[in-house]
Design a protein around this motif. Structure first.
Motif, PDB file in Angstrom:
ATOM      1  N   ALA A 240       0.832  -1.207   0.000  1.00 55.57           N
ATOM      2  CA  ALA A 240       0.000   0.000   0.000  1.00 55.57           C
ATOM      3  C   ALA A 240       0.868   1.258   0.000  1.00 55.57           C
ATOM      4  O   ALA A 240       0.569   2.232  -0.711  1.00 55.57           O
ATOM      5  CB  ALA A 240      -0.924  -0.003   1.218  1.00 55.57           C
ATOM      6  N   ALA A 241       1.947   1.247   0.786  1.00 56.77           N
ATOM      7  CA  ALA A 241       2.832   2.408   0.831  1.00 56.77           C
ATOM      8  C   ALA A 241       3.512   2.636  -0.523  1.00 56.77           C
ATOM      9  O   ALA A 241       3.648   3.775  -0.984  1.00 56.77           O
ATOM     10  CB  ALA A 241       3.884   2.223   1.926  1.00 56.77           C
ATOM     11  N   TRP A 242       3.937   1.544  -1.160  1.00 53.21           N
ATOM     12  CA  TRP A 242       4.598   1.630  -2.471  1.00 53.21           C
ATOM     13  C   TRP A 242       3.634   2.192  -3.516  1.00 53.21           C
ATOM     14  O   TRP A 242       4.005   3.078  -4.294  1.00 53.21           O
ATOM     15  CB  TRP A 242       5.087   0.255  -2.858  1.00 53.21           C
ATOM     16  CG  TRP A 242       5.907   0.149  -4.106  1.00 53.21           C
ATOM     17  CD1 TRP A 242       5.529  -0.422  -5.281  1.00 53.21           C
ATOM     18  CD2 TRP A 242       7.270   0.564  -4.293  1.00 53.21           C
ATOM     19  NE1 TRP A 242       6.554  -0.368  -6.193  1.00 53.21           N
ATOM     20  CE2 TRP A 242       7.635   0.225  -5.617  1.00 53.21           C
ATOM     21  CE3 TRP A 242       8.203   1.199  -3.487  1.00 53.21           C
ATOM     22  CZ2 TRP A 242       8.895   0.507  -6.148  1.00 53.21           C
ATOM     23  CZ3 TRP A 242       9.468   1.478  -4.008  1.00 53.21           C
ATOM     24  CH2 TRP A 242       9.793   1.137  -5.315  1.00 53.21           C
ATOM     25  N   ASP A 243       2.393   1.712  -3.531  1.00 47.97           N
ATOM     26  CA  ASP A 243       1.400   2.223  -4.477  1.00 47.97           C
ATOM     27  C   ASP A 243       1.107   3.700  -4.210  1.00 47.97           C
ATOM     28  O   ASP A 243       1.008   4.504  -5.139  1.00 47.97           O
ATOM     29  CB  ASP A 243       0.096   1.417  -4.375  1.00 47.97           C
ATOM     30  CG  ASP A 243       0.238   0.014  -4.944  1.00 47.97           C
ATOM     31  OD1 ASP A 243       1.199  -0.224  -5.696  1.00 47.97           O
ATOM     32  OD2 ASP A 243      -0.617  -0.840  -4.628  1.00 47.97           O
ATOM     33  N   PHE A 246       3.995   5.924  -5.483  1.00 50.52           N
ATOM     34  CA  PHE A 246       4.037   6.136  -6.932  1.00 50.52           C
ATOM     35  C   PHE A 246       2.863   6.991  -7.404  1.00 50.52           C
ATOM     36  O   PHE A 246       3.047   7.884  -8.243  1.00 50.52           O
ATOM     37  CB  PHE A 246       4.062   4.792  -7.663  1.00 50.52           C
ATOM     38  CG  PHE A 246       5.456   4.294  -7.902  1.00 50.52           C
ATOM     39  CD1 PHE A 246       6.110   4.549  -9.090  1.00 50.52           C
ATOM     40  CD2 PHE A 246       6.126   3.584  -6.918  1.00 50.52           C
ATOM     41  CE1 PHE A 246       7.408   4.116  -9.297  1.00 50.52           C
ATOM     42  CE2 PHE A 246       7.427   3.140  -7.118  1.00 50.52           C
ATOM     43  CZ  PHE A 246       8.070   3.407  -8.320  1.00 50.52           C
ATOM     44  N   GLN A 247       1.673   6.726  -6.880  1.00 49.28           N
ATOM     45  CA  GLN A 247       0.507   7.483  -7.336  1.00 49.28           C
ATOM     46  C   GLN A 247       0.574   8.937  -6.897  1.00 49.28           C
ATOM     47  O   GLN A 247       0.224   9.838  -7.675  1.00 49.28           O
ATOM     48  CB  GLN A 247      -0.783   6.832  -6.813  1.00 49.28           C
ATOM     49  CG  GLN A 247      -1.054   5.461  -7.391  1.00 49.28           C
ATOM     50  CD  GLN A 247      -1.201   5.470  -8.904  1.00 49.28           C
ATOM     51  OE1 GLN A 247      -1.741   6.398  -9.491  1.00 49.28           O
ATOM     52  NE2 GLN A 247      -0.697   4.420  -9.541  1.00 49.28           N
ATOM     53  N   ARG A 248       0.997   9.189  -5.670  1.00 49.06           N
ATOM     54  CA  ARG A 248       0.996  10.553  -5.143  1.00 49.06           C
ATOM     55  C   ARG A 248       2.229  11.351  -5.568  1.00 49.06           C
ATOM     56  O   ARG A 248       2.123  12.548  -5.866  1.00 49.06           O
ATOM     57  CB  ARG A 248       0.909  10.512  -3.610  1.00 49.06           C
ATOM     58  CG  ARG A 248       1.042  11.859  -2.921  1.00 49.06           C
ATOM     59  CD  ARG A 248      -0.141  12.771  -3.177  1.00 49.06           C
ATOM     60  NE  ARG A 248      -1.341  12.248  -2.577  1.00 49.06           N
ATOM     61  CZ  ARG A 248      -1.708  12.486  -1.311  1.00 49.06           C
ATOM     62  NH1 ARG A 248      -0.961  13.215  -0.515  1.00 49.06           N
ATOM     63  NH2 ARG A 248      -2.839  11.986  -0.853  1.00 49.06           N
ATOM     64  N   TYR A 249       3.399  10.711  -5.616  1.00 48.73           N
ATOM     65  CA  TYR A 249       4.632  11.448  -5.817  1.00 48.73           C
ATOM     66  C   TYR A 249       5.278  11.232  -7.192  1.00 48.73           C
ATOM     67  O   TYR A 249       5.717  12.195  -7.818  1.00 48.73           O
ATOM     68  CB  TYR A 249       5.641  11.077  -4.725  1.00 48.73           C
ATOM     69  CG  TYR A 249       5.284  11.603  -3.357  1.00 48.73           C
ATOM     70  CD1 TYR A 249       5.672  12.875  -2.959  1.00 48.73           C
ATOM     71  CD2 TYR A 249       4.548  10.840  -2.466  1.00 48.73           C
ATOM     72  CE1 TYR A 249       5.345  13.372  -1.702  1.00 48.73           C
ATOM     73  CE2 TYR A 249       4.210  11.315  -1.210  1.00 48.73           C
ATOM     74  CZ  TYR A 249       4.605  12.586  -0.837  1.00 48.73           C
ATOM     75  OH  TYR A 249       4.260  13.070   0.401  1.00 48.73           O
ATOM     76  N   GLU A 269      12.434   7.866   2.445  1.00 44.65           N
ATOM     77  CA  GLU A 269      12.048   9.099   3.149  1.00 44.65           C
ATOM     78  C   GLU A 269      10.556   9.080   3.481  1.00 44.65           C
ATOM     79  O   GLU A 269      10.145   9.531   4.554  1.00 44.65           O
ATOM     80  CB  GLU A 269      12.372  10.311   2.267  1.00 44.65           C
ATOM     81  CG  GLU A 269      13.850  10.538   2.013  1.00 44.65           C
ATOM     82  CD  GLU A 269      14.589  10.983   3.258  1.00 44.65           C
ATOM     83  OE1 GLU A 269      13.944  11.515   4.178  1.00 44.65           O
ATOM     84  OE2 GLU A 269      15.820  10.795   3.317  1.00 44.65           O
ATOM     85  N   LEU A 270       9.744   8.585   2.574  1.00 44.95           N
ATOM     86  CA  LEU A 270       8.303   8.492   2.822  1.00 44.95           C
ATOM     87  C   LEU A 270       8.012   7.574   4.004  1.00 44.95           C
ATOM     88  O   LEU A 270       7.164   7.878   4.852  1.00 44.95           O
ATOM     89  CB  LEU A 270       7.602   7.971   1.572  1.00 44.95           C
ATOM     90  CG  LEU A 270       6.090   7.760   1.707  1.00 44.95           C
ATOM     91  CD1 LEU A 270       5.351   9.084   1.529  1.00 44.95           C
ATOM     92  CD2 LEU A 270       5.584   6.748   0.689  1.00 44.95           C
ATOM     93  N   LEU A 271       8.698   6.432   4.064  1.00 42.87           N
ATOM     94  CA  LEU A 271       8.485   5.483   5.164  1.00 42.87           C
ATOM     95  C   LEU A 271       8.789   6.126   6.514  1.00 42.87           C
ATOM     96  O   LEU A 271       8.070   5.912   7.490  1.00 42.87           O
ATOM     97  CB  LEU A 271       9.365   4.249   4.967  1.00 42.87           C
ATOM     98  CG  LEU A 271       9.051   3.356   3.763  1.00 42.87           C
ATOM     99  CD1 LEU A 271      10.095   2.254   3.636  1.00 42.87           C
ATOM    100  CD2 LEU A 271       7.660   2.749   3.873  1.00 42.87           C
ATOM    101  N   VAL A 272       9.836   6.924   6.551  1.00 46.45           N
ATOM    102  CA  VAL A 272      10.211   7.582   7.804  1.00 46.45           C
ATOM    103  C   VAL A 272       9.183   8.648   8.183  1.00 46.45           C
ATOM    104  O   VAL A 272       8.749   8.743   9.333  1.00 46.45           O
ATOM    105  CB  VAL A 272      11.621   8.207   7.678  1.00 46.45           C
ATOM    106  CG1 VAL A 272      11.949   9.036   8.914  1.00 46.45           C
ATOM    107  CG2 VAL A 272      12.669   7.122   7.475  1.00 46.45           C
ATOM    108  N   SER A 439       7.015  17.986   0.595  1.00 50.19           N
ATOM    109  CA  SER A 439       6.841  17.383   1.922  1.00 50.19           C
ATOM    110  C   SER A 439       6.521  15.911   1.744  1.00 50.19           C
ATOM    111  O   SER A 439       5.751  15.541   0.862  1.00 50.19           O
ATOM    112  CB  SER A 439       5.708  18.077   2.689  1.00 50.19           C
ATOM    113  OG  SER A 439       5.445  17.390   3.906  1.00 50.19           O
ATOM    114  N   TRP A 440       7.101  15.073   2.605  1.00 49.61           N
ATOM    115  CA  TRP A 440       6.785  13.649   2.587  1.00 49.61           C
ATOM    116  C   TRP A 440       5.604  13.315   3.492  1.00 49.61           C
ATOM    117  O   TRP A 440       5.009  12.242   3.358  1.00 49.61           O
ATOM    118  CB  TRP A 440       7.990  12.831   3.041  1.00 49.61           C
ATOM    119  CG  TRP A 440       9.132  12.818   2.072  1.00 49.61           C
ATOM    120  CD1 TRP A 440      10.373  13.348   2.257  1.00 49.61           C
ATOM    121  CD2 TRP A 440       9.133  12.246   0.759  1.00 49.61           C
ATOM    122  NE1 TRP A 440      11.150  13.150   1.135  1.00 49.61           N
ATOM    123  CE2 TRP A 440      10.420  12.479   0.201  1.00 49.61           C
ATOM    124  CE3 TRP A 440       8.183  11.587  -0.008  1.00 49.61           C
ATOM    125  CZ2 TRP A 440      10.775  12.049  -1.066  1.00 49.61           C
ATOM    126  CZ3 TRP A 440       8.537  11.161  -1.279  1.00 49.61           C
ATOM    127  CH2 TRP A 440       9.813  11.392  -1.791  1.00 49.61           C
TER     128      TRP A 440
END
Length: 616
Positions: A240-243, A246-249, A269-272, A439-440
Motif C-alpha cells: 500500500a505504501a509503495w502504491d 508512486f501514485q501521489r509522488y 524518506e516516505l516510510l520515515v 513534503s513527505w
C-alpha cells in the motif's frame, strides 16, 4: 513432497492440452467423413476447415513459439559477495539451515517482493543456475529478522524443488495462451481449449498455494513464528505504501516530463515521514477470503498455519534490514539507472521535482481555462488579464457557467473563485514570487519567497467580483505577482495522463474506417485499421503496444473540451454527430461488424456523447 507431486500433475495436464488437441483433430476428421456422406464434399470441407485451422494451425504456431521462448530473468542489479558481503553471508547461513545450495546470483529488484528462479534442465531432473531476487523496498522497510524470514521462505522453494519445473510450466502457459488467442471466440474448438485451460489453472494454482505453505515452514524454521508472521503482515502494508508513493509522488511528475534523481531513496524518506500512518495500518488484521484462482493463500490463513507450527529458537533482530547492504542509497541509484528508462525526461532532486510537478499540474488546469477563454472571447493569446477584464466588465458569470452548468450566472461567478486560485498560482510561479514546497508527510504547500504560505484563496475570492477586484490586484502586486505572467502555455489539449475508458473497432468517421479509443480526455481515431475481422484482438494488441499518451500522439486525438454538442441519432449500431466549437462537424457510424474491447465500451461512449447533447 506433496507440492512436488502437484507440480508434476500440472505438467501432466500441460501435456494433456495437446492430447485434447489431437482428440479434437480426430473429431474434426470424423465430422468431415460423416458430413461428406450427407452433403457435397466441398461443403463438408468448408464446414470443417475452420476446425482444422484452429486445431492444427493455432496449436502448431503457439507450440513452436513456446518451445523457442525462454523465461528472461527479471531486470535488476546484481550484487556479488564483494559488493554485499553481509547479505551473502546471511544467504549462505540460511541456505545451510533449510538444506539447499546457495543461489548463483542475488539480484536487487524494484518491487515489494522477493522471488527465486532456476534454469533447470531435462524437465527439472538436473538442477540449473539459480537467481534470488530481493526487492529493495523490503530491505529499506523491514527488520533483519523479518528479511531473514523472507529469504528463508524463498530458499525453501529451492529445498522443496518448487523451481525445477518453472521453465516447463512457463512454456506450457505460453503455448496454451497463444493457442487460445489465435482461435476466434465463435469457434467451438476454442470453447474446449478455454475450458481445459481454466481446469489447468485451477490445478496449477492449487500447487502454487501448497508450495507457498511449504516454504513458510522454512521461514519458521529459520526466524521463528513471531518474525515469520510479522514479515507476512508487513507485506500488504508495504504494498500500500509503495502504491501510494508512486501514485501521489512519482507518476504525476513522470507524466509531466520529470523523473526524481533518487527514486528508491524517496520511498525510504516516505516510510520515515509517515511512520505513524504505517503503524496504524500494521494494527489492522490481514484480509481473509481468497479464491481458488489465487496463486498464494490469503495472508490471514498463512499466519494462522504459522501459529500452529513448531517454533524455532531464532532470536529477534530489530536492526533495519538495510544494514545487510554497505550503501543502500548508492545501490538504489545504480538500480534506478538500470531499470528506469527516463527517455527525454528532466531529472531533478526531490524538492525541485515536486515543485515542477505540482506547478505543471496547476498550469495544465489553468491552460484548460485559458483555452475556454479563447473560445469564448476569440482572444488569440488568452491569459489572466483577459479573465480579469471579464470580471471588471461583469461578464465573468457568463463565461463561468460552462464550468458550472447547474448554477446561475451569478452563482457561477462566485464558484469561479476555485479556478481563479489556480490561475493566480500559475501567475505567481511564472512571476518567480512563489513555489511549491515538497513534503513527505503532507501535500506540497504553496509558499512565497519567504517560505510562508500565500493567501491566494482569499485573493481569488476578491478577484471574482468587480467591486473587490482592485483590492485583489493590489494585493497581488504587493506579493510580487504580475497578472500578465499568467498566460496559456499549451494551446491545445493533449492526452498527457489520460486513461483508457473504452475502445471500438470498425467505426466510420465521416465515412472512413477507423478504430476508436475513448480516453477520459477525448477520442483517439486510428486510421487504416486493417481487416474488419478480429477487431477485439486488434484493439487489445493496439492498447498493449504503447502507453495511451503515445498512442494519442501517433494518431488523431480530439479533446472533449473541443466538443460543442453531440447528437446520438441511433444507439445500436451507434450513429452520432459531433459539432466542435470551431464549427466543424464529424459523424461517427458503427458498423454491424464492429467489435468492442470490453462489453461496456459502446455504453461508455454513448454516455460521454450524450453529456454534450441529447438523443434524437
Amino acid at each position: 513432497m506433496v507440492a512436488t507431486f502437484r507440480a508434476l500433475a500440472s505438467v501432466v495436464m500441460l501435456a494433456g492440452f495437446y492430447v485434447v488437441a489431437l482428440i479434437q483433430l480426430a473429431g474434426a476428421v470424423a465430422l468431415v467423413i460423416w458430413i461428406s456422406t450427407v452433403l457435397n464434399g466441398v461443403i463438408a470441407l468448408k464446414i470443417a476447415f475452420p476446425l482444422f485451422v484452429a486445431t492444427v494451425g493455432a496449436v502448431s504456431v503457439a507450440l513452436w513459439k513456446a518451445i523457442r521462448a525462454k523465461p528472461e530473468p527479471a531486470p535488476g542489479l546484481t550484487v556479488g559477495p564483494d559488493q554485499a558481503p553481509e547479505l551473502w553471508r546471511t544467504v549462505h547461513e540460511l541456505a545451510t539451515v533449510v538444506g539447499t545450495r546457495v543461489p548463483n546470483e542475488i539480484r536487487l529488484v524494484p518491487e515489494v517482493n522477493a522471488a527465486v528462479s532456476e534454469d533447470a534442465k531435462l524437465l527439472g531432473l538436473i538442477s540449473g543456475r539459480r537467481i534470488l531476487y530481493i526487492g529493495i523496498p523490503l530491505l529499506q522497510a523491514m527488520r533483519v529478522d523479518q528479511i531473514r524470514s523472507v529469504l528463508a521462505h524463498e530458499l525453501g522453494h529451492y529445498s522443496g524443488r518448487h523451481t525445477r519445473l518453472g521453465a516447463v510450466a512457463y512454456r506450457g502457459r505460453l503455448a496454451m495462451g497463444g493457442t487460445i488467442s489465435r482461435i476466434g471466440p465463435r469457434n467451438p474448438v476454442g470453447w474446449v481449449f478455454r475450458g481445459y485451460s481454466r481446469l489447468y489453472l485451477l490445478v496449477d494454482n492449487a500447487a502454487s498455494r501448497r508450495q507457498e505453505l511449504e516454504a513458510d515452514r522454512s521461514s519458521v524454521q529459520v526466524a521463528g513464528r513471531v518474525a515469520a508472521a510479522s514479515a507476512l503482515r508487513e507485506l500488504p502494508v508495504l504494498d500500500a505504501a509503495w502504491d501510494f508513493y508512486f501514485q501521489r509522488y512519482v507518476h504525476p511528475g513522470w507524466q509531466a516530463g520529470y523523473v526524481p534523481d533518487d527514486l528508491f531513496g524517496g520511498f525510504n524518506e516516505l516510510l520515515v515521514a509517515r511512520q505513524a500512518e504505517l503503524d496504524e495500518m500494521r494494527g489492522a488484521e490481514p484480509e481473509g477470503g481468497g479464491s481458488r484462482w489465487d496463486t498464494h493463500p490469503p495472508i490471514a490463513e498463512r499466519i494462522g498455519i504459522i501459529a500452529t507450527a513448531p517454533d524455532a529458537s531464532g532470536a529477534s533482530d530489530d536492526r533495519p534490514a538495510r544494514v545487510l547492504l554497505p550503501d543502500i542509497t548508492a545501490l538504489g541509484r545504480r538500480l534506478q539507472q538500470l531499470v528506469v528508462d527516463a527517455g527525454d525526461r528532466t531529472m531533478l532532486p526531490w524538492p525541485e521535482f515536486t515543485a515542477a510537478t505540482v506547478a505543471a499540474g496547476v498550469q495544465r488546469e489553468a491552460d484548460a481555462v485559458f483555452r475556454a477563454l479563447g473560445r469564448f472571447t476569440g482572444t488569440p493569446d488568452p491569459g489572466l488579464p483577459a479573465v480579469l477584464e471579464l470580471v471588471q466588465s461583469g461578464r465573468l458569470g457568463e463565461f463561468a457557467e460552462q464550468f458550472f452548468p447547474n448554477a446561475t450566472r451569478r452563482e457561477a461567478a462566485g464558484k469561479f473563485a476555485e479556478p481563479m486560485e489556480s490561475l493566480l498560482q500559475s501567475a505567481a510561479v511564472a512571476s518567480g514570487a512563489a513555489r511549491w514546497q515538497h513534503s513527505w508527510s503532507e501535500p506540497a504547500r504553496f509558499v512565497g519567497r519567504d517560505g510562508q504560505p500565500l493567501p491566494l484563496a482569499e485573493i481569488a475570492e476578491l478577484a471574482v467580483a468587480p467591486q473587490t477586484l482592485p483590492d485583489a490586484v493590489a494585493r497581488l502586486t504587493a506579493l510580487g505577482i504580475d497578472p500578465a505572467a499568467g498566460k496559456v502555455v499549451q494551446r491545445r489539449a493533449d492526452a498527457s495522463g489520460a486513461r483508457l475508458l473504452a475502445a471500438l473497432a470498425n467505426i466510420k468517421v465521416d465515412g472512413v474506417d477507423h478504430d476508436l479509443l475513448m480516453l477520459n480526455r477525448g477520442l483517439v481515431f486510428v486510421s487504416n485499421p486493417g481487416k474488419a475481422d478480429k477487431g477485439t484482438k486488434r484493439l487489445r494488441e493496439l492498447v498493449e503496444s504503447a502507453p495511451i499518451t503515445q498512442l494519442a500522439s501517433r494518431h488523431q486525438f480530439l479533446p472533449f473540451e473541443e466538443f460543442a454538442t453531440a447528437t446520438v441519432r441511433k444507439q445500436v449500431p451507434l450513429k452520432a454527430e459531433v459539432v466542435l466549437h470551431d464549427g466543424r462537424r464529424l459523424t461517427l457510424q458503427e458498423a454491424w461488424s464492429s467489435e468492442l474491447l470490453e462489453k461496456n465500451s459502446r455504453d461508455t461512449l454513448l454516455k460521454a456523447l450524450k453529456s454534450f447533447g441529447s438523443e434524437d
